[in-house]
Motif scaffolding. Sequence first.
Motif, PDB file in Angstrom:
ATOM      1  N   PHE A  52      -9.577  36.257   3.835  1.00 13.88           N
ATOM      2  CA  PHE A  52      -9.252  34.840   3.690  1.00 13.88           C
ATOM      3  C   PHE A  52     -10.407  34.052   4.308  1.00 13.88           C
ATOM      4  O   PHE A  52     -10.442  33.851   5.518  1.00 13.88           O
ATOM      5  CB  PHE A  52      -7.945  34.494   4.421  1.00 13.88           C
ATOM      6  CG  PHE A  52      -6.741  35.190   3.851  1.00 13.88           C
ATOM      7  CD1 PHE A  52      -6.092  34.678   2.734  1.00 13.88           C
ATOM      8  CD2 PHE A  52      -6.265  36.358   4.425  1.00 13.88           C
ATOM      9  CE1 PHE A  52      -4.982  35.314   2.205  1.00 13.88           C
ATOM     10  CE2 PHE A  52      -5.153  37.002   3.900  1.00 13.88           C
ATOM     11  CZ  PHE A  52      -4.507  36.479   2.791  1.00 13.88           C
ATOM     12  N   VAL A  53     -11.374  33.636   3.483  1.00 15.01           N
ATOM     13  CA  VAL A  53     -12.546  32.932   4.010  1.00 15.01           C
ATOM     14  C   VAL A  53     -12.579  31.462   3.607  1.00 15.01           C
ATOM     15  O   VAL A  53     -13.546  30.766   3.896  1.00 15.01           O
ATOM     16  CB  VAL A  53     -13.872  33.636   3.609  1.00 15.01           C
ATOM     17  CG1 VAL A  53     -13.917  35.046   4.172  1.00 15.01           C
ATOM     18  CG2 VAL A  53     -14.069  33.645   2.107  1.00 15.01           C
ATOM     19  N   SER A  54     -11.505  31.008   2.942  1.00  6.69           N
ATOM     20  CA  SER A  54     -11.442  29.606   2.533  1.00  6.69           C
ATOM     21  C   SER A  54      -9.988  29.233   2.247  1.00  6.69           C
ATOM     22  O   SER A  54      -9.121  30.103   2.106  1.00  6.69           O
ATOM     23  CB  SER A  54     -12.277  29.372   1.271  1.00  6.69           C
ATOM     24  OG  SER A  54     -11.661  30.007   0.158  1.00  6.69           O
ATOM     25  N   THR A  55      -9.749  27.943   2.119  1.00  9.62           N
ATOM     26  CA  THR A  55      -8.417  27.490   1.734  1.00  9.62           C
ATOM     27  C   THR A  55      -8.070  28.019   0.351  1.00  9.62           C
ATOM     28  O   THR A  55      -6.924  28.353   0.072  1.00  9.62           O
ATOM     29  CB  THR A  55      -8.339  25.948   1.771  1.00  9.62           C
ATOM     30  OG1 THR A  55      -8.636  25.503   3.101  1.00  9.62           O
ATOM     31  CG2 THR A  55      -6.953  25.458   1.390  1.00  9.62           C
ATOM     32  N   PHE A  56      -9.052  28.114  -0.540  1.00 10.51           N
ATOM     33  CA  PHE A  56      -8.820  28.661  -1.873  1.00 10.51           C
ATOM     34  C   PHE A  56      -8.111  30.010  -1.786  1.00 10.51           C
ATOM     35  O   PHE A  56      -7.137  30.267  -2.508  1.00 10.51           O
ATOM     36  CB  PHE A  56     -10.145  28.805  -2.631  1.00 10.51           C
ATOM     37  CG  PHE A  56     -10.000  29.452  -3.975  1.00 10.51           C
ATOM     38  CD1 PHE A  56      -9.635  28.716  -5.082  1.00 10.51           C
ATOM     39  CD2 PHE A  56     -10.228  30.818  -4.134  1.00 10.51           C
ATOM     40  CE1 PHE A  56      -9.483  29.313  -6.330  1.00 10.51           C
ATOM     41  CE2 PHE A  56     -10.079  31.425  -5.374  1.00 10.51           C
ATOM     42  CZ  PHE A  56      -9.699  30.665  -6.476  1.00 10.51           C
ATOM     43  N   ASP A  57      -8.576  30.877  -0.907  1.00  6.31           N
ATOM     44  CA  ASP A  57      -7.989  32.213  -0.773  1.00  6.31           C
ATOM     45  C   ASP A  57      -6.523  32.132  -0.362  1.00  6.31           C
ATOM     46  O   ASP A  57      -5.672  32.839  -0.901  1.00  6.31           O
ATOM     47  CB  ASP A  57      -8.767  33.040   0.240  1.00  6.31           C
ATOM     48  CG  ASP A  57     -10.239  33.172  -0.111  1.00  6.31           C
ATOM     49  OD1 ASP A  57     -10.598  33.009  -1.293  1.00  6.31           O
ATOM     50  OD2 ASP A  57     -11.029  33.425   0.818  1.00  6.31           O
ATOM     51  N   TRP A  58      -6.230  31.275   0.616  1.00  9.58           N
ATOM     52  CA  TRP A  58      -4.842  31.122   1.073  1.00  9.58           C
ATOM     53  C   TRP A  58      -3.950  30.574  -0.037  1.00  9.58           C
ATOM     54  O   TRP A  58      -2.799  30.999  -0.185  1.00  9.58           O
ATOM     55  CB  TRP A  58      -4.785  30.196   2.287  1.00  9.58           C
ATOM     56  CG  TRP A  58      -5.365  30.779   3.539  1.00  9.58           C
ATOM     57  CD1 TRP A  58      -6.490  30.348   4.194  1.00  9.58           C
ATOM     58  CD2 TRP A  58      -4.868  31.880   4.308  1.00  9.58           C
ATOM     59  NE1 TRP A  58      -6.716  31.122   5.316  1.00  9.58           N
ATOM     60  CE2 TRP A  58      -5.731  32.064   5.406  1.00  9.58           C
ATOM     61  CE3 TRP A  58      -3.775  32.728   4.172  1.00  9.58           C
ATOM     62  CZ2 TRP A  58      -5.531  33.059   6.368  1.00  9.58           C
ATOM     63  CZ3 TRP A  58      -3.576  33.719   5.130  1.00  9.58           C
ATOM     64  CH2 TRP A  58      -4.447  33.880   6.214  1.00  9.58           C
ATOM     65  N   LEU A  59      -4.469  29.633  -0.838  1.00 13.50           N
ATOM     66  CA  LEU A  59      -3.677  29.060  -1.923  1.00 13.50           C
ATOM     67  C   LEU A  59      -3.425  30.089  -3.025  1.00 13.50           C
ATOM     68  O   LEU A  59      -2.302  30.198  -3.551  1.00 13.50           O
ATOM     69  CB  LEU A  59      -4.354  27.825  -2.503  1.00 13.50           C
ATOM     70  CG  LEU A  59      -4.568  26.645  -1.548  1.00 13.50           C
ATOM     71  CD1 LEU A  59      -5.242  25.496  -2.255  1.00 13.50           C
ATOM     72  CD2 LEU A  59      -3.274  26.215  -0.914  1.00 13.50           C
ATOM     73  N   MET A  60      -4.441  30.837  -3.394  1.00 17.93           N
ATOM     74  CA  MET A  60      -4.264  31.874  -4.411  1.00 17.93           C
ATOM     75  C   MET A  60      -3.250  32.913  -3.935  1.00 17.93           C
ATOM     76  O   MET A  60      -2.367  33.321  -4.697  1.00 17.93           O
ATOM     77  CB  MET A  60      -5.608  32.549  -4.730  1.00 17.93           C
ATOM     78  CG  MET A  60      -6.558  31.703  -5.545  1.00 17.93           C
ATOM     79  SD  MET A  60      -5.981  31.381  -7.228  1.00 17.93           S
ATOM     80  CE  MET A  60      -6.035  33.024  -7.937  1.00 17.93           C
ATOM     81  N   ALA A  61      -3.389  33.343  -2.700  1.00 19.59           N
ATOM     82  CA  ALA A  61      -2.476  34.357  -2.160  1.00 19.59           C
ATOM     83  C   ALA A  61      -1.035  33.862  -2.184  1.00 19.59           C
ATOM     84  O   ALA A  61      -0.120  34.602  -2.582  1.00 19.59           O
ATOM     85  CB  ALA A  61      -2.894  34.738  -0.745  1.00 19.59           C
ATOM     86  N   LEU A  62      -0.809  32.617  -1.790  1.00 17.66           N
ATOM     87  CA  LEU A  62       0.550  32.077  -1.793  1.00 17.66           C
ATOM     88  C   LEU A  62       1.093  31.952  -3.213  1.00 17.66           C
ATOM     89  O   LEU A  62       2.248  32.308  -3.478  1.00 17.66           O
ATOM     90  CB  LEU A  62       0.598  30.723  -1.077  1.00 17.66           C
ATOM     91  CG  LEU A  62       1.978  30.072  -1.012  1.00 17.66           C
ATOM     92  CD1 LEU A  62       2.985  30.970  -0.302  1.00 17.66           C
ATOM     93  CD2 LEU A  62       1.880  28.707  -0.333  1.00 17.66           C
ATOM     94  N   ALA A  63       0.270  31.465  -4.126  1.00 20.27           N
ATOM     95  CA  ALA A  63       0.711  31.326  -5.513  1.00 20.27           C
ATOM     96  C   ALA A  63       1.131  32.682  -6.085  1.00 20.27           C
ATOM     97  O   ALA A  63       2.159  32.797  -6.753  1.00 20.27           O
ATOM     98  CB  ALA A  63      -0.388  30.694  -6.365  1.00 20.27           C
TER      99      ALA A  63
END
Length: 188
Positions: free
Chosen positions: A104-115
Amino acid sequence: MSTIQIFGGADCWETVPELPEGAERWGLNNLILKPSLKPRFEGWTRWFDLHTTTHIKARKPNVYPWECQQTKPVVRWAVDSQMPSSVVYPLEAVRDTFDNTRLFVSTFDWLMALAIHIGTERIDLYGWEMSHPHYRHQIHVGRWWLQQAEQRGVVVVNYSRSQLFSARYPRPPLDTLVPQRMYGLETD
């Protein structure tokens, strides 16, 4: 959830469509306060600011008061008593879904993971260019998250001139990615 539209701050190829019934529109950080970007967030359903309150107040002081006034969910690492609509990102559940990865190196990663974690069928990406040198280190891990979505049958549609989809950055095998300090939790 059938569709989630996830917005970043770069240009999009298409005009942002109406939000389909049952879909969600996610935004992040201070993007809502940028006049040129504000229209794309009309009808947002969840807002994400995965930074500490100290960081938000110091680095983007105008966004914290805006977040405190919201009635829709503002997703944070912890509930903020000044922010009545703040909700906690389901960190442990999301990490469990992906074998406790630290990628998880960005907010993008956290959003994709949650989706992916909540079982969305389709993710529409708007404004995720990642061509600026400041973001280039995030591309390989972001591409790994795209791969995670595809492996789970999630359709990902890109509406940006995104380096995440560029042949210059092939999708790396998991064993070549080095676990990082997790963005927003172990970094600012």
